[in-house]
Scaffold this motif. Sequence first.
Motif, mmCIF file in Angstrom:
data_model
loop_
_atom_site.group_PDB
_atom_site.id
_atom_site.type_symbol
_atom_site.label_atom_id
_atom_site.label_comp_id
_atom_site.label_asym_id
_atom_site.label_seq_id
_atom_site.Cartn_x
_atom_site.Cartn_y
_atom_site.Cartn_z
ATOM 1 N N CYS A 9 0.093 -1.190 -0.072
ATOM 2 C CA CYS A 9 -0.232 -0.416 0.206
ATOM 3 C C CYS A 9 0.808 1.504 0.068
ATOM 4 C CB CYS A 9 -1.070 0.067 0.994
ATOM 5 S SG CYS A 9 -1.766 1.282 1.094
ATOM 6 N N GLY A 11 -0.351 3.839 0.207
ATOM 7 C CA GLY A 11 -1.070 5.119 0.564
ATOM 8 C C GLY A 11 -2.114 6.377 0.111
ATOM 9 N N THR A 13 -5.183 6.450 -0.651
ATOM 10 C CA THR A 13 -6.406 7.169 -0.620
ATOM 11 C C THR A 13 -7.365 7.005 -1.411
ATOM 12 O OG1 THR A 13 -6.703 9.339 -1.324
ATOM 13 C CG2 THR A 13 -5.525 8.531 1.525
ATOM 14 N N VAL A 16 -9.605 4.337 -0.408
ATOM 15 C CA VAL A 16 -11.092 5.117 0.519
ATOM 16 C C VAL A 16 -12.315 5.753 0.078
ATOM 17 C CG1 VAL A 16 -10.937 6.855 3.131
ATOM 18 C CG2 VAL A 16 -9.274 5.591 2.398
ATOM 19 N N ILE A 24 -12.022 1.340 5.960
ATOM 20 C CA ILE A 24 -10.677 1.940 5.570
ATOM 21 C C ILE A 24 -10.290 2.758 6.109
ATOM 22 C CG2 ILE A 24 -9.172 1.488 3.702
ATOM 23 C CD1 ILE A 24 -10.665 0.822 1.499
ATOM 24 N N THR A 25 -9.809 3.307 6.633
ATOM 25 C CA THR A 25 -8.862 3.716 7.334
ATOM 26 C C THR A 25 -7.573 4.212 7.184
ATOM 27 O OG1 THR A 25 -8.037 3.090 9.152
ATOM 28 C CG2 THR A 25 -10.503 4.708 9.119
ATOM 29 N N GLY A 26 -6.528 5.337 6.716
ATOM 30 C CA GLY A 26 -5.112 5.649 7.161
ATOM 31 C C GLY A 26 -4.703 7.221 6.261
ATOM 32 N N GLU A 27 -3.639 7.315 6.900
ATOM 33 C CA GLU A 27 -3.016 8.424 6.377
ATOM 34 C C GLU A 27 -2.633 8.567 4.798
ATOM 35 O OE1 GLU A 27 -2.973 11.128 8.819
ATOM 36 O OE2 GLU A 27 -4.426 10.673 9.711
ATOM 37 N N ARG A 28 -2.421 9.521 4.681
ATOM 38 C CA ARG A 28 -2.215 9.464 3.265
ATOM 39 C C ARG A 28 -0.880 9.548 2.788
ATOM 40 N NH1 ARG A 28 -2.927 10.943 -2.460
ATOM 41 N NH2 ARG A 28 -4.878 12.066 -1.956
ATOM 42 N N HIS A 32 -2.302 2.089 4.793
ATOM 43 C CA HIS A 32 -4.492 1.932 5.402
ATOM 44 C C HIS A 32 -3.880 0.668 5.768
ATOM 45 C CE1 HIS A 32 -4.212 5.382 3.051
ATOM 46 N NE2 HIS A 32 -5.755 5.920 3.272
#
Length: 149
Positions: A9, A11, A13, A16, A24-28, A32
Amino acid sequence: MAHFIDEKCIGCTACVSVCPTEAITGERNSLHVIDPRLCIDCSACVRVCPVLAIQDEFGVYKPRIPKRADWPKPVVDPVACTGCNFCVEICPFDCLELSGEGDFAGIAVLTKPNACVSCRECEEVCAKGAIIVMPKEEKHPALVLEGRA
């Protein structure tokens, strides 16, 4: 079992933005994660992942399908559809509407095909089996049997 995002991954997004349950969550620009309690195994995230970092519920990496027009879409059997409105109410992206007017509610119609992420929520909620989410080149089995495909 839910989908899973592996260490490939990047990131971006993309997943998302298409997830109908916000699982699904996570920072750019970072890894994630998918909440298995929220994931409905619809594979929308898989279809948009540019690096093939998402496994389906069986641990399989499926190919990316970049054009939403090529994603599976709900097909409605107008004879089996009773116009109950459940599919319209459950659609997370407001892709379906009932076609009728007046006292008759009508049948479900896919009005926003480009917004549909093929989550299958409409198919799952249909007690009559009037909706099947399938690739666009295929036809609903009931329509083929009745010669309306």
